[in-house]
Design an enzyme around this catalytic site. Structure first.
Site, PDB file in Angstrom:
ATOM      1  N   CYS A 125     -29.615 -28.362  32.103  1.00  0.00           N
ATOM      2  CA  CYS A 125     -28.973 -27.052  32.256  1.00  0.00           C
ATOM      3  C   CYS A 125     -29.039 -26.288  30.931  1.00  0.00           C
ATOM      4  O   CYS A 125     -29.439 -25.116  30.891  1.00  0.00           O
ATOM      5  CB  CYS A 125     -27.532 -27.241  32.722  1.00  0.00           C
ATOM      6  SG  CYS A 125     -26.671 -25.711  33.144  1.00  0.00           S
ATOM      7  N   CYS A 126     -28.676 -26.956  29.814  1.00  0.00           N
ATOM      8  CA  CYS A 126     -28.746 -26.303  28.499  1.00  0.00           C
ATOM      9  C   CYS A 126     -30.194 -25.943  28.141  1.00  0.00           C
ATOM     10  O   CYS A 126     -30.444 -24.899  27.538  1.00  0.00           O
ATOM     11  CB  CYS A 126     -28.183 -27.215  27.415  1.00  0.00           C
ATOM     12  SG  CYS A 126     -26.379 -27.147  27.205  1.00  0.00           S
ATOM     13  N   CYS A 208     -19.840 -22.525  27.287  1.00  0.00           N
ATOM     14  CA  CYS A 208     -19.768 -22.144  28.703  1.00  0.00           C
ATOM     15  C   CYS A 208     -18.460 -22.684  29.307  1.00  0.00           C
ATOM     16  O   CYS A 208     -18.010 -23.788  28.958  1.00  0.00           O
ATOM     17  CB  CYS A 208     -20.942 -22.736  29.457  1.00  0.00           C
ATOM     18  SG  CYS A 208     -22.548 -22.062  28.969  1.00  0.00           S
ATOM     19  N   CYS A 211     -18.104 -26.297  30.717  1.00  0.00           N
ATOM     20  CA  CYS A 211     -18.345 -27.386  29.764  1.00  0.00           C
ATOM     21  C   CYS A 211     -17.437 -27.309  28.540  1.00  0.00           C
ATOM     22  O   CYS A 211     -17.690 -27.955  27.520  1.00  0.00           O
ATOM     23  CB  CYS A 211     -19.802 -27.362  29.311  1.00  0.00           C
ATOM     24  SG  CYS A 211     -20.971 -27.577  30.659  1.00  0.00           S
ATOM     25  N   CYS A 234     -25.707 -28.663  22.175  1.00  0.00           N
ATOM     26  CA  CYS A 234     -26.608 -28.169  23.216  1.00  0.00           C
ATOM     27  C   CYS A 234     -28.061 -28.293  22.795  1.00  0.00           C
ATOM     28  O   CYS A 234     -28.958 -28.153  23.604  1.00  0.00           O
ATOM     29  CB  CYS A 234     -26.281 -26.706  23.554  1.00  0.00           C
ATOM     30  SG  CYS A 234     -26.337 -25.621  22.127  1.00  0.00           S
TER      31      CYS A 234
END
Ligand code: SF4
Length: 238
Positions: A125-126, A208, A211, A234
Site C-alpha cells: 500500500c505504501c 494516514c 495506520c 514507509c
C-alpha cells in the site's frame, strides 16, 4: 497545483554529489543558514516534502525561496485535520503546494487488490500510494528538503544534514535534524505557522488515518505508526 520547476536540464549526478558534499559541511544547528544555502544552490529545482503535521519546513524554506514547491503525498487516507492543515499552508504561506497522487484512486486500488490493503499488506500500500508517486515526482528536481529529525526514532539518530539521496538520485537536505518536537512547535507559534491540531491530541507523528494511532505521553513518538506491526517506516527515508 503543478510543480513550478524552472531549470530545463538537471545538472549531472557528479555535480549534485559535489553540492551534497559541500552542504554536508554546513552547521547543522543553523536551519536558517541551511535553508539559505538550499535556495541559493537550487533555484527553481528545490522541493519541500511536507506531511502537514505543521507548516514549519515550508515556512522556513519559503523565507529564502519564496513560492517553493511543497510536495504533499495525497494518499487518499489522510485525517480531515491534515487536509485542513494542507489548505492553510497553501493559503497562508508563500509556497506552491503540489499534491503528489498515486496512479490508482483508493476505489481503484480496492477494486484491484481488495479493501483495506493497508491491513493485509501495508508495504505494498505504501509502495503504491507513497513511494512510487514520490519517486516519479522527485525525478523533476535536483534537491528535496525534509523535516526528518534525529530525535524522532532510533532509526533516525544518524540522519545526515545534507546527503546525496542514492535511492532518488538527487540531493537531500534535512535542516531540522537537530531540532526537537518542542523546537518545531515553538517555531510554529513564534511565526504564526499552521499546526495540525492532532499534534496536541496524542499524535506526535501523523500519517494516514488507518495506520496512525494515539501515543501515550512519554512513549516513542512514532510508536503510533503501523502500531502492532513490525513496520516502522514507509520507506521514504530509509
Ligand atoms: S500509511 Fe497505511 S494507508 Fe497510508 S499508504 Fe501506507 S499502508 Fe497505505
Amino acid at each position: 497545483m503543478s510543480p513550478l520547476t524552472t531549470r530545463s536540464t538537471k545538472r549531472s549526478e557528479e555535480e549534485l554529489r559535489a553540492l551534497a558534499a559541500e552542504g554536508a559541511l554546513l552547521d547543522d544547528a543553523d536551519a536558517v543558514g541551511v535553508a539559505r544555502w538550499a535556495a541559493e544552490n537550487f533555484p527553481g529545482t528545490l522541493a519541500v516534502a511536507c506531511s502537514m503535521a505543521e507548516g514549519v519546513l515550508p515556512h522556513l524554506i519559503s523565507q529564502s525561496a519564496p513560492g517553493v514547491d511543497v510536495l504533499f503525498l495525497e494518499t487518499g487516507y489522510h485525517f480531515s485535520d491534515t487536509i485542513g492543515t494542507r489548505a492553510r499552508v497553501a493559503d497562508e504561506l508563500d509556497v506552491n503546494v503540489v499534491d503528489v497522487l498515486p496512479e490508482l484512486t483508493v476505489a481503484e486500488q480496492d477494486a484491484k487488490f481488495g479493501a483495506r490493503l493497508y491491513e493485509r499488506d501495508p508495504a505494498s500500500c505504501c509502495a503504491m500510494r507513497k513511494m512510487e508517486p514520490l519517486g516519479r515526482t522527485l525525478a523533476g528536481y535536483e534537491a528535496w528538503v525534509t523535516g526528518v529529525r534525529r530525535d524522532e526514532a532510533p532509526t533516525r539518530t544518524e540522519t545526515p544534514l545534507v546527503t546525496f539521496d542514492e535511492k532518488h538520485g538527487l540531493v537531500k537536505i534535512n535542516p531540522l535534524v537537530t531540532w526537537s518536537l518542542d523546537d518545531v512547535t515553538d517555531y510554529a507559534l513564534d511565526n504564526g505557522v499552521p499546526i495540525n491540531l492532532l499534534l496536541s491530541d496524542g499524535y506526535p507523528s501523523i500519517g494516514c488515518e488507518p495506520c496512525t494511532k494515539r501515543v501515550a505521553p512519554g512513549e516513542d513518538p512514532r510508536s503510533g505508526r503501523w502500531a502492532g506491526l513490525s513496520k516502522t517506516e514507509c520507506g521514504i527515508h530509509t
